[in-house]
Write an enzyme that holds these catalytic residues in place. Structure first.
Site, PDB file in Angstrom:
ATOM      1  N   GLY A   1      25.418  15.825   0.213  1.00 34.76           N
ATOM      2  CA  GLY A   1      24.476  16.918   0.443  1.00 34.76           C
ATOM      3  C   GLY A   1      24.458  17.827  -0.766  1.00 34.76           C
ATOM      4  O   GLY A   1      25.404  17.825  -1.562  1.00 34.76           O
TER       5      GLY A   1
ATOM      6  N   SER B   1      -4.638   0.555   4.633  1.00 37.46           N
ATOM      7  CA  SER B   1      -5.020   0.595   3.221  1.00 37.46           C
ATOM      8  C   SER B   1      -5.019  -0.796   2.609  1.00 37.46           C
ATOM      9  O   SER B   1      -5.488  -0.985   1.504  1.00 37.46           O
ATOM     10  CB  SER B   1      -4.026   1.477   2.454  1.00 37.46           C
ATOM     11  OG  SER B   1      -2.795   0.788   2.335  1.00 37.46           O
ATOM     12  N   GLY B   2      -4.462  -1.768   3.342  1.00 39.99           N
ATOM     13  CA  GLY B   2      -4.364  -3.114   2.772  1.00 39.99           C
ATOM     14  C   GLY B   2      -3.064  -3.316   2.031  1.00 39.99           C
ATOM     15  O   GLY B   2      -2.733  -4.418   1.605  1.00 39.99           O
ATOM     16  N   GLY B   3      -2.290  -2.257   1.878  1.00 42.35           N
ATOM     17  CA  GLY B   3      -0.966  -2.386   1.275  1.00 42.35           C
ATOM     18  C   GLY B   3       0.010  -2.939   2.300  1.00 42.35           C
ATOM     19  O   GLY B   3      -0.325  -3.044   3.490  1.00 42.35           O
ATOM     20  N   VAL B   4       1.208  -3.280   1.834  1.00 41.39           N
ATOM     21  CA  VAL B   4       2.191  -3.873   2.726  1.00 41.39           C
ATOM     22  C   VAL B   4       2.522  -2.912   3.879  1.00 41.39           C
ATOM     23  O   VAL B   4       2.554  -3.312   5.036  1.00 41.39           O
ATOM     24  CB  VAL B   4       3.515  -4.171   1.973  1.00 41.39           C
ATOM     25  CG1 VAL B   4       4.447  -4.990   2.834  1.00 41.39           C
ATOM     26  CG2 VAL B   4       3.240  -4.857   0.654  1.00 41.39           C
TER      27      VAL B   4
ATOM     28  N   SER C   1       1.043  -0.195   5.330  1.00 45.24           N
ATOM     29  CA  SER C   1       0.105   0.089   6.422  1.00 45.24           C
ATOM     30  C   SER C   1      -0.243  -1.192   7.170  1.00 45.24           C
ATOM     31  O   SER C   1      -0.501  -1.154   8.376  1.00 45.24           O
ATOM     32  CB  SER C   1      -1.139   0.803   5.916  1.00 45.24           C
ATOM     33  OG  SER C   1      -1.843   0.015   5.014  1.00 45.24           O
ATOM     34  N   SER C   2      -0.218  -2.339   6.487  1.00 45.02           N
ATOM     35  CA  SER C   2      -0.521  -3.599   7.177  1.00 45.02           C
ATOM     36  C   SER C   2       0.559  -3.924   8.194  1.00 45.02           C
ATOM     37  O   SER C   2       0.263  -4.298   9.330  1.00 45.02           O
ATOM     38  CB  SER C   2      -0.631  -4.754   6.181  1.00 45.02           C
ATOM     39  OG  SER C   2      -1.633  -4.484   5.248  1.00 45.02           O
TER      40      SER C   2
ATOM     41  N   LYS D   1      11.337  -0.588   1.284  1.00 46.25           N
ATOM     42  CA  LYS D   1      10.262  -1.563   1.043  1.00 46.25           C
ATOM     43  C   LYS D   1      10.675  -3.000   1.365  1.00 46.25           C
ATOM     44  O   LYS D   1       9.940  -3.736   2.024  1.00 46.25           O
ATOM     45  CB  LYS D   1       9.853  -1.449  -0.423  1.00 46.25           C
ATOM     46  CG  LYS D   1       8.609  -2.174  -0.783  1.00 46.25           C
ATOM     47  CD  LYS D   1       7.468  -1.571  -0.042  1.00 46.25           C
ATOM     48  CE  LYS D   1       6.316  -1.171  -0.856  1.00 46.25           C
ATOM     49  NZ  LYS D   1       5.425  -0.243  -0.233  1.00 46.25           N
TER      50      LYS D   1
END
Ligand code: XMP
Length: 512
Positions: free
Chosen positions: A56, A224-227, A229-230, A368
């Site tokens: 922290g 959005s078509g990105g990983v 959001s898909s 990711k």
């Protein structure tokens, strides 16, 4: 998601709390992160096998510094304190901490007493990652020092009987050579976990939790078509079915042809309600004259939500907004107690008067590579699961200064050449993110017999596993040469190409 072997990570606001969680999950042990204020009673009732105190930013001796319930030390549950968590353990149990004149930061050689259970099967000296100014100057009664470094008298301490362990360095960070072994020792020898938790439980338990949250309410998903959001959309679709409508806002800031590709994939491969909104002109007019990066992000974020609201009204009443927010977006936007670096539009820039009852963010705790694993488990095709990440504000944060239609076109063309050549060279899976940037620099060149004064394109390629830190990709010179040749020959108004050789930190991956 929970099984009967859980580890609790008590969060004191460090940047690495999720990274600790992720390392624990990588070792197939379920864990959850809870705020430092969680009471000992609450913790006892949950039956955790072990507790990890995160780092922290505060100094433990400050009055306002976050403190845990002291009852936690008496529960008999093993505790591992890391950095701030270590100092807190020392301070609260009667030891002492001091501020050093210089911050100890980076890789440090640490000497270990390998008789400690925590250091079993480790060598007695190895490189660890430190980041602190305060150090433990006196260990509490009953504790012994189990590791030291040149500048840190207590690199680790423990009270085996009370099952309390602490390290000043960060075992969760890749630079700590023995970090994984240390965490294994804590989880398996000290906490007696068996390590049978699997990531696929994530899908089952998340879909169930989403069903509970959503019920038969209506959800709109920001596709959005990105990983991210898909995967979020497919997860939510499993829980909400036809009550989910995906809205794909084409803000005109996408890569070349991407809008059409997204539409094709989602209409053809998934039976998901999809609305595509072509809103390029609207976004560009809002961005006209705007040069400040954070302003651009905020404008795009807000406009995004406005478009959703308008579409939602057309559909009728909508209760939830689903977003593909992942953990690095959360931590880098300064959510909770971690320091702000950039406001990612899908977190920091949400307007207050948002017209939905709530948010659905099923990937909020994942990195990711974990999102990709989930995507594969959901049966999403490889070309989508392995698509490189693309920021919500799109090419607007890759065009330095004002965004215009002409600049967008130049960047889209240059970026398409870059991507094409990376695909041709077979490097697309080894470079985690690569893109072109319109730098806003004009320079002199010579083409044919004439002088030119035109745009400079920068190429950015990075290798990284979690996008929190990154190294610049060593793209072979001949590949770079081909890309550069093609860009200056094929893209109008570009006469110079440069390659970005900065790691993150100190730079970020995006230029804005
Ligand atoms: P930085 O530039 O912060 O980028 O090192 C880390 C990763 O996050 C992506 N990125 C964003 N993603 N909204 C997003 O959804 C944003 O505003 C945003 N900004 C950066 C970036 O592309 C990289 O993968």
């Amino acid at each position: 998601m929970r099984n009967n072997e859980a580890i609790l990570i008590l969060d004191f606001g460090g940047q690495y709390s999720q990274l600790i969680a992720r390392r624990v999950r990588d070792l197939n042990v379920f864990c959850e992160i809870r705020p430092y204020r969680t009471s000992a009673e609450d913790i006892a009732s949950c039956g955790y096998r072990g507790i990890i105190f995160s780092g922290g930013p505060e100094t433990v001796s400050d009055e306002k510094a976050p403190k845990c319930d002291p009852g936690i030390f008496k529960l008999g549950i093993p505790v591992l304190g890391i950095c701030y968590g270590a100092q807190l353990m020392a301070y609260e149990l009667g030891g002492d901490v001091k501020s050093a004149d210089i911050r100890e930061y980076g890789k440090t050689e640490v000497d270990f007493h390998t008789y400690s259970k925590l250091f079993r099967d480790m060598s007695d000296r190895s490189v660890c990652w430190m980041s602190h100014t305060v150090y433990i100057s006196a260990v509490p009664k009953g504790f012994r020092i189990t590791a030291t470094s040149k500048t840190c008298p207590t690199a680790a301490m423990e009270n085996e009987e009370l099952k309390l362990y602490a390290t000043q360095f960060h075992p969760e960070v890749q630079h700590t050579e023995c970090g994984t072994q240390l965490l294994k020792n804590f989880l398996f020898s000290i906490c007696a976990c068996s390590g049978d938790w699997k990531m696929d439980s994530f899908v089952t338990t998340t879909v169930k939790a989403l069903k509970d949250q959503i019920g038969d309410k209506k959800v709109i998903c920001a596709l959005s078509g990105g990983v991210d959001s898909s995967v979020a959309a497919v997860l939510v679709h499993q829980a909400a079915g036809k009550n989910l409508t995906c809205i794909f806002v084409d803000h005109g800031l996408l890569r070349k042809d991407e809008g059409d590709e997204v539409e094709k994939i989602f209409r053809k491969q998934f039976d998901i309600n999809l609305i595509r909104v072509n809103a390029k002109d609207r976004f560009l007019s809002k961005l006209a004259g705007v040069t400040e990066p954070e302003r651009k992000r905020k404008i795009i974020g807000e406009e995004f939500i406005r478009v959703f609201e308008e579409e939602a009204k057309k559909i009728g009443h909508v209760d939830y907004l689903c977003q593909g927010t992942i953990y690095p977006d959360v931590v880098e936007s300064g959510s909770g107690d971690a320091a702000t670096i950039k406001s990612h539009h899908n977190v920091g820039g949400l307007p207050d008067d948002i017209g939905f009852t709530g948010l659905v963010e099923p990937l909020r705790d994942l990195f990711k590579d974990e999102v990709r694993k989930v995507g594969t488990q959901l049966g999403i095709p490889d070309n989508l699961v392995w698509r490189q990440p693309f920021p919500g504000p799109g090419l607007a944060i890759r065009i330095m200064g004002e965004v215009t239609s002409e600049k967008l076109e130049i960047l889209q063309e240059a970026d398409a050449v870059f991507r094409d050549e990376i695909a041709n060279s077979g490097l697309s899976r080894t470079i985690n993110q690569y893109f072109a940037v319109l730098t806003g620099i004009k320079s002199v060149g010579v083409m044919g017999d004439g002088r030119t004064y035109d745009n400079t394109i920068a190429l950015r390629g990075v290798t990284t596993s979690d996008f929190m830190t990154a190294d610049w990709a060593r793209i072979p010179y001949d590949v770079l040469a081909k890309i550069s040749d093609r860009i200056v020959n094929e893209v109008r108004n570009v006469n110079r190409v440069v390659y970005d050789i900065t790691s993150k930190p100190p730079a970020t991956i995006e230029w804005e």
